[in-house]
Write a protein that holds these residues in place. Structure first.
Motif, short mmCIF file in Angstrom:
data_model
loop_
_atom_site.label_atom_id
_atom_site.label_comp_id
_atom_site.label_asym_id
_atom_site.label_seq_id
_atom_site.Cartn_x
_atom_site.Cartn_y
_atom_site.Cartn_z
N ASP A 1 -0.74 -6.29 -6.20
CA ASP A 1 -1.26 -5.56 -4.88
C ASP A 1 -1.10 -6.97 -3.88
O ASP A 1 -1.32 -8.18 -4.04
CB ASP A 1 -2.22 -4.49 -4.96
CG ASP A 1 -3.73 -4.95 -5.29
OD1 ASP A 1 -3.65 -6.45 -5.17
OD2 ASP A 1 -4.68 -4.30 -5.16
N THR B 1 0.83 -1.03 -0.09
CA THR B 1 0.04 -0.09 0.12
C THR B 1 0.72 1.17 -0.01
O THR B 1 0.55 2.20 -0.72
CB THR B 1 -0.93 0.07 1.29
OG1 THR B 1 -1.71 -1.11 1.28
CG2 THR B 1 -1.79 1.25 1.13
N THR C 1 -7.70 2.56 -1.01
CA THR C 1 -6.83 2.29 0.15
C THR C 1 -5.58 2.91 0.09
O THR C 1 -4.90 2.96 1.05
CB THR C 1 -7.01 0.92 0.77
OG1 THR C 1 -6.56 0.03 -0.40
CG2 THR C 1 -8.41 0.66 0.94
N ARG C 2 -5.10 2.84 -1.13
CA ARG C 2 -3.70 3.39 -1.16
C ARG C 2 -3.42 4.81 -0.71
O ARG C 2 -2.40 5.33 -0.45
CB ARG C 2 -3.26 3.70 -2.73
CG ARG C 2 -3.77 4.12 -3.55
CD ARG C 2 -3.36 4.36 -5.11
NE ARG C 2 -3.49 3.24 -5.57
CZ ARG C 2 -2.70 2.70 -6.82
NH1 ARG C 2 -2.19 3.35 -7.22
NH2 ARG C 2 -3.35 1.42 -7.40
#
Length: 366
Positions: free
Chosen positions: A249, A6, A289-290
């Motif tokens: 990811d 992230t 969410t990054r």
């Protein structure tokens, strides 16, 4: 396949979005690089560029609008975007079907039985006199012929979908208020929009993929769809896949990217940045969410202006009577508070007509 965490994705996003280091580029080049700025709130793009560019002069952005090098138009996700005129002309036809479907998603019942091609032709005929009109004015001129849908449904379908329009200045100029006056894009720019491809290829889609990754990558195909609203890009991705590099990811999603694009060290320092409402650095992803915790995701669609601390949404901000007020979403360390206050004072000075530098930081949540 390399897994990007992230924090690595966060730093890549900040770099691509010109938020890790302010850029020394003209406003026109910045808007082009970013693929446009969401702009339904007319003054917000000024803050968006102030946070991204060194020595940004807001008058330069106003000049680009009056010189017709930038336009305000419905495009990605059926939202008003500030984009270069070249991109608007090149991309508009590729968005046509999506824009129609999104308006029908809201007004399908009202527009049932309306021949959209007839409505489009009638709208173009009304606008052919070269006179700018509000959405309501245009709808009223066609209401006798189509009384059932009501002016809102008619106007939205015409202005946001059927007839490629631009919103004319003074709307969108620095420190200027103005209602929405629409004119066909072809009339304002003295050029017809580029026609859609007819040979089964999707050159515009391929361009959109490349441009999106340059400004938002590494990203999944679902993120690309969330940015532009277009569902039909798998073929475009497949056509250029050999140009791309891939990662995963932490959720296992495949991420696409341009091979030479910046992917900074995850520990690269990220300065405080103040973002405007509906900034695409947040809205340009399906998985946000990054840059923002899921607990605060609702802020990104509610029009909240946010503050990035260490690259993530950590506060909201507002301005009233010349004072920038910051409301933390978490506790700040002393250095963070100092950096937020410093950047807040700079923002207050930018937004003020009298070089005011007042900033207040509310108490952190307990």
């Amino acid at each position: 396949m390399t897994v990007l965490g992230t924090r690595a994705l966060n730093r890549a996003t900040l770099a691509r979005q010109l938020l890790l280091d302010r850029a020394d580029v003209p406003a026109l080049d910045a808007v082009a690089h970013l693929g446009g700025l969401q702009a339904q709130e007319p003054q917000e793009p000024f803050v968006g560029l102030w946070s991204r560019l060194r020595s940004f002069d807001p008058a330069s952005l106003s000049d680009l609008l009056t010189q017709r090098l930038l336009v305000r138009t419905h495009l990605m996700r059926r939202t008003v975007h500030l984009v270069t005129s070249e991109d608007a002309l090149a991309w508009r036809a590729r968005h046509d079907a999506m824009l129609r479907q999104r308006v029908l998603g809201t007004y399908r019942r009202e527009l049932e039985g309306v021949d959209l091609e007839e409505l489009a032709a009638a709208g173009r005929a009304v606008m052919s006199d070269g006179e700018p009109r509000s959405m309501a004015q245009l709808a009223r001129e066609l209401a006798d012929r189509w009384p059932a849908p009501g002016p809102r449904a008619l106007g939205e379908m015409l202005v946001a979908a059927l007839v490629p329009m631009v919103q004319l200045p003074p709307r969108g100029l620095w420190r200027t208020k103005g209602g929405v006056r629409n004119l066909p894009m072809a009339s304002w720019l003295s050029r017809e929009i580029d026609p859609p491809a007819t040979d089964g290829a999707d050159p515009v889609g391929e361009t959109l993929v490349r441009r999106y990754l340059a400004a938002f990558g590494p990203a999944a195909s679902a993120d690309l769809r969330a940015w532009c609203g277009l569902a039909g890009l798998p073929a475009a991705i497949a056509a250029i896949r050999e140009e791309l590099v891939t990662f995963r990811d932490e959720r296992g999603r495949e991420l696409l990217d341009l091979p030479g694009a910046p992917r900074p060290d995850p520990d690269a320092p990220a300065p405080v940045r103040f973002l405007p409402a509906f900034d695409n650095a947040i809205l340009g992803y399906q998985d946000r969410t990054r840059i923002i915790d899921d607990a605060f995701r609702g802020l990104s669609v509610a029009g909240a202006r946010v503050v990035l601390v260490d690259g993530r949404v950590a506060a909201t901000w507002s301005v009233e009577a010349g004072t920038v007020t910051v409301t933390p979403l978490r506790g700040f360390s002393r250095p963070e508070s100092t950096a937020v206050a410093e950047q807040g004072r700079a923002l207050a000075a930018f937004l003020s007509e009298d070089d005011n530098r007042r900033v207040e930081i509310a108490d952190s949540p307990r």
